[in-house]
Motif scaffolding. Sequence first.
Motif, PDB file in Angstrom:
ATOM      1  N   GLY A   1       0.833  -1.142   0.020  1.00 23.39           N
ATOM      2  CA  GLY A   1       0.016   0.031   0.126  1.00 23.39           C
ATOM      3  C   GLY A   1       0.683   1.364   0.048  1.00 23.39           C
ATOM      4  N   THR A   2       1.864   1.260   0.795  1.00 21.66           N
ATOM      5  CA  THR A   2       2.869   2.389   0.766  1.00 21.66           C
ATOM      6  C   THR A   2       3.494   2.600  -0.623  1.00 21.66           C
ATOM      7  OG1 THR A   2       3.202   2.002   3.220  1.00 21.66           O
ATOM      8  CG2 THR A   2       4.815   3.634   1.993  1.00 21.66           C
ATOM      9  N   THR A   3       3.904   1.604  -1.254  1.00 18.56           N
ATOM     10  CA  THR A   3       4.578   1.679  -2.472  1.00 18.56           C
ATOM     11  C   THR A   3       3.760   2.129  -3.596  1.00 18.56           C
ATOM     12  OG1 THR A   3       4.516  -0.702  -3.255  1.00 18.56           O
ATOM     13  CG2 THR A   3       6.410  -0.066  -2.127  1.00 18.56           C
ATOM     14  N   LYS A   4       2.355   1.679  -3.181  1.00 23.41           N
ATOM     15  CA  LYS A   4       1.304   2.060  -4.340  1.00 23.41           C
ATOM     16  C   LYS A   4       1.076   3.513  -4.256  1.00 23.41           C
ATOM     17  CE  LYS A   4      -2.288  -0.737  -5.707  1.00 23.41           C
ATOM     18  NZ  LYS A   4      -3.564  -1.353  -5.101  1.00 23.41           N
ATOM     19  N   GLY A   5       1.376   4.243  -3.056  1.00 23.31           N
ATOM     20  CA  GLY A   5       0.862   5.632  -2.801  1.00 23.31           C
ATOM     21  C   GLY A   5       2.158   6.581  -3.157  1.00 23.31           C
ATOM     22  N   ARG A   6       3.230   5.956  -2.880  1.00 23.86           N
ATOM     23  CA  ARG A   6       4.494   6.894  -2.851  1.00 23.86           C
ATOM     24  C   ARG A   6       5.593   6.504  -4.020  1.00 23.86           C
ATOM     25  NH1 ARG A   6       5.580   7.505   3.669  1.00 23.86           N
ATOM     26  NH2 ARG A   6       3.751   8.329   3.996  1.00 23.86           N
ATOM     27  N   LEU A   7       5.310   5.461  -4.481  1.00 25.55           N
ATOM     28  CA  LEU A   7       6.380   5.161  -5.428  1.00 25.55           C
ATOM     29  C   LEU A   7       5.972   4.695  -6.858  1.00 25.55           C
ATOM     30  CD1 LEU A   7       8.959   3.114  -3.242  1.00 25.55           C
ATOM     31  CD2 LEU A   7       9.066   5.541  -3.942  1.00 25.55           C
TER      32      LEU A   7
ATOM     33  N   CYS B   1      10.734  -0.996  -6.565  1.00 25.07           N
ATOM     34  CA  CYS B   1      10.159  -0.283  -5.697  1.00 25.07           C
ATOM     35  C   CYS B   1      10.404  -0.517  -4.438  1.00 25.07           C
ATOM     36  CB  CYS B   1       8.417  -0.494  -5.890  1.00 25.07           C
ATOM     37  SG  CYS B   1       7.890   0.218  -7.160  1.00 25.07           S
ATOM     38  N   MET B   2      10.640  -2.074  -4.022  1.00 26.66           N
ATOM     39  CA  MET B   2      10.968  -2.200  -2.524  1.00 26.66           C
ATOM     40  C   MET B   2      12.279  -1.485  -1.938  1.00 26.66           C
ATOM     41  SD  MET B   2       8.544  -3.579  -1.124  1.00 26.66           S
ATOM     42  CE  MET B   2       6.777  -3.844  -1.909  1.00 26.66           C
ATOM     43  N   PRO B   3      13.315  -1.622  -2.795  1.00 22.72           N
ATOM     44  CA  PRO B   3      14.701  -0.804  -2.295  1.00 22.72           C
ATOM     45  C   PRO B   3      14.223   0.666  -2.050  1.00 22.72           C
ATOM     46  CG  PRO B   3      15.232  -2.504  -3.911  1.00 22.72           C
ATOM     47  CD  PRO B   3      13.581  -2.399  -4.079  1.00 22.72           C
ATOM     48  N   GLY B   4      13.439   1.069  -3.141  1.00 23.07           N
ATOM     49  CA  GLY B   4      13.259   2.356  -2.914  1.00 23.07           C
ATOM     50  C   GLY B   4      12.606   2.838  -1.521  1.00 23.07           C
ATOM     51  N   LEU B   5      11.539   2.068  -1.412  1.00 26.74           N
ATOM     52  CA  LEU B   5      10.896   2.275  -0.243  1.00 26.74           C
ATOM     53  C   LEU B   5      11.471   2.276   1.162  1.00 26.74           C
ATOM     54  CD1 LEU B   5       8.152   2.552   1.296  1.00 26.74           C
ATOM     55  CD2 LEU B   5       7.740   0.356   1.066  1.00 26.74           C
TER      56      LEU B   5
ATOM     57  N   LEU C   1      14.750   2.748   1.200  1.00 27.18           N
ATOM     58  CA  LEU C   1      15.603   3.826   1.225  1.00 27.18           C
ATOM     59  C   LEU C   1      15.028   4.979   1.786  1.00 27.18           C
ATOM     60  CD1 LEU C   1      18.366   5.505   0.393  1.00 27.18           C
ATOM     61  CD2 LEU C   1      17.003   6.151  -1.833  1.00 27.18           C
ATOM     62  N   PHE C   2      13.550   5.489   1.304  1.00 28.72           N
ATOM     63  CA  PHE C   2      12.734   6.269   2.007  1.00 28.72           C
ATOM     64  C   PHE C   2      12.438   6.306   3.659  1.00 28.72           C
ATOM     65  CE2 PHE C   2      10.800   7.227  -2.272  1.00 28.72           C
ATOM     66  CZ  PHE C   2      11.908   8.324  -2.807  1.00 28.72           C
ATOM     67  N   ALA C   3      12.358   5.097   3.846  1.00 27.56           N
ATOM     68  CA  ALA C   3      12.112   4.839   5.309  1.00 27.56           C
ATOM     69  C   ALA C   3      13.194   4.985   6.120  1.00 27.56           C
ATOM     70  CB  ALA C   3      11.647   3.201   5.215  1.00 27.56           C
ATOM     71  N   ARG C   4      14.683   4.908   5.356  1.00 27.32           N
ATOM     72  CA  ARG C   4      15.684   4.943   6.114  1.00 27.32           C
ATOM     73  C   ARG C   4      15.926   6.411   6.336  1.00 27.32           C
ATOM     74  NH1 ARG C   4      21.876   3.743   4.665  1.00 27.32           N
ATOM     75  NH2 ARG C   4      22.906   4.334   6.856  1.00 27.32           N
ATOM     76  N   GLN C   5      15.840   7.230   5.238  1.00 33.31           N
ATOM     77  CA  GLN C   5      15.829   8.718   5.388  1.00 33.31           C
ATOM     78  C   GLN C   5      14.948   9.227   6.221  1.00 33.31           C
ATOM     79  OE1 GLN C   5      15.613   9.665   1.191  1.00 33.31           O
ATOM     80  NE2 GLN C   5      17.815   9.814   0.879  1.00 33.31           N
ATOM     81  N   ARG C   6      13.721   8.898   6.418  1.00 38.24           N
ATOM     82  CA  ARG C   6      12.697   9.457   7.172  1.00 38.24           C
ATOM     83  C   ARG C   6      13.119   9.370   8.494  1.00 38.24           C
ATOM     84  NH1 ARG C   6       6.555   7.699   8.249  1.00 38.24           N
ATOM     85  NH2 ARG C   6       5.990   9.738   9.574  1.00 38.24           N
TER      86      ARG C   6
END
Length: 84
Positions: free
Chosen positions: A29-35, A55-59, A61-66
């Motif tokens: 759901g998160t990747t659907k909305g953000r990536l 998508c999953m490595p991108g998610l 990366l975003f989670a780590r940055q956040r």
Amino acid sequence: MPYTFLVKVTLAELSRVAGLHWMIETCFGTTKGRLGHGHSEALCWDGWYCHMALCMPGLALFARQRATLVCVVNWRIERTEAKR
């Protein structure tokens, strides 16, 4: 006749697997909305797999940055309050 396997499973194992299911659904759901996962129209397994492999490595990366940014902001707030 479909294959059925009779396996003894404890209630704890069932709840653990159910928890994993919801974690995966939340991730999708998160990747659907953000990536852009929702914009993928993969017509075959290979296309879907390649899209998810991006998508999953991108998610992650975003989670780590956040998480890093939240730590920095909290540290600055604590430092500011300590100076008062």
